[in-house]
Design an enzyme around this catalytic site. Structure first.
Site, PDB file in Angstrom:
ATOM      1  CG  ASP A 179      12.372 -22.355  27.211  1.00 25.77           C
ATOM      2  OD1 ASP A 179      13.322 -21.949  26.514  1.00 25.77           O
ATOM      3  OD2 ASP A 179      11.221 -22.507  26.771  1.00 25.77           O
ATOM      4  CG  ASP A 218      11.179 -15.192  19.754  1.00 25.30           C
ATOM      5  OD1 ASP A 218      11.658 -16.320  19.590  1.00 25.30           O
ATOM      6  OD2 ASP A 218      11.566 -14.414  20.647  1.00 25.30           O
TER       7      ASP A 218
END
Length: 256
Positions: free
Chosen positions: A131, A12
């Site tokens: 998500d 990330d």
């Protein structure tokens, strides 16, 4: 012969640095993405996923320069996502050295973009990132909904039906993150992982919540995932990729 299950470290990246947070908040710095990617390549990771976590929220394009540096030093497949909104974004990332491009928020606002991208570049390089959060209450049939913007905005879309739609439009792979589990280190949400893996004919990558090696194995054995993705257990030195592969092999999982 069973297909080998992949282990994928996830980077990330926020403003050019690898970070890791809990449920996308409380961010801590984990280092330079190119150095970290090179380390995972040397350890025998099957792939690397690079997500520019600032891109969609701030409307910034993924740092092509970082992707170019990474692709020049890493020789395993590289998936890049974050702020991918146009065919030109995808072309730029593939030209910079990405093998696959992950589409998240843009797919929700414009599902046909996924079909256009798959037609233009081939399904094999189009990943749709989902998500998902559990929205069913106690005693109700389990149901998960798609969220966007780092898990902050509900969409009302059923996660399993949405994943099937993405497959129908030409996605080659689904990167499934449980927003309930992300960064919590108590394992994947095996319910949503299994529901989507069983409903689809394309690979599903389980993400969100790995705290130990048994969690990786459970993603495959109980979650029916084709690949498992983890970040903090690798970044902060708790486990290495070879240890993860050895453990999964000991649980009867075919690994590369």
């Amino acid at each position: 012969m069973a297909l080998a299950k992949r282990i994928i470290p996830c980077l990330d990246v926020d403003n050019g640095r690898v970070v890791k947070g809990v449920k996308f908040e409380n961010i801590r710095d984990a280092g330079d993405p190119v150095e970290i990617a090179r380390r995972y390549d040397e350890q025998g990771a099957d792939e690397i996923t690079f997500l520019d976590i600032t891109a969609s929220v701030d409307g910034r394009d993924t740092t092509l320069h970082t992707v170019e540096r990474m692709a020049s030093q890493v020789f395993i497949p590289l998936t890049v996502g974050g702020g991918v909104r146009t065919v030109q974004d995808i072309r730029n990332l593939l030209n910079a050295g990405a093998d696959k491009v992950s589409i998240n928020t843009a797919a929700v606002f414009n599902p046909e973009f996924v079909g256009e991208a798959a037609a233009r570049f081939g399904s094999q390089c189009i990943v749709v990132a989902i998500d998902a959060k559990r929205v069913s209450g106690p005693g109700e049939a389990p149901r998960w909904e798609i969220f966007t913007h780092g898990g902050r905005k509900p969409t009302g879309l059923d996660a399993v039906l949405w994943a099937k739609k993405m497959e129908d439009l030409g996605a080659g792979e689904i990167l499934l993150t449980s927003m309930d589990q992300d960064g919590m280190k108590n394992g994947f949400d095996l319910g949503v992982t299994r529901a989507i893996s069983d409903a689809l004919g394309i690979p599903v990558i389980a993400s969100g919540g790995v705290g130990n090696l048994e969690h990786l194995a459970a993603g495959v054995i109980e979650g029916h995932a084709s690949a498992v993705l983890a970040a903090s257990i690798f970044h902060f030195g708790e486990y290495t990729v070879p240890e993860a592969k050895a453990y999964m092999a000991s649980r009867g999982i075919v690994v590369r």
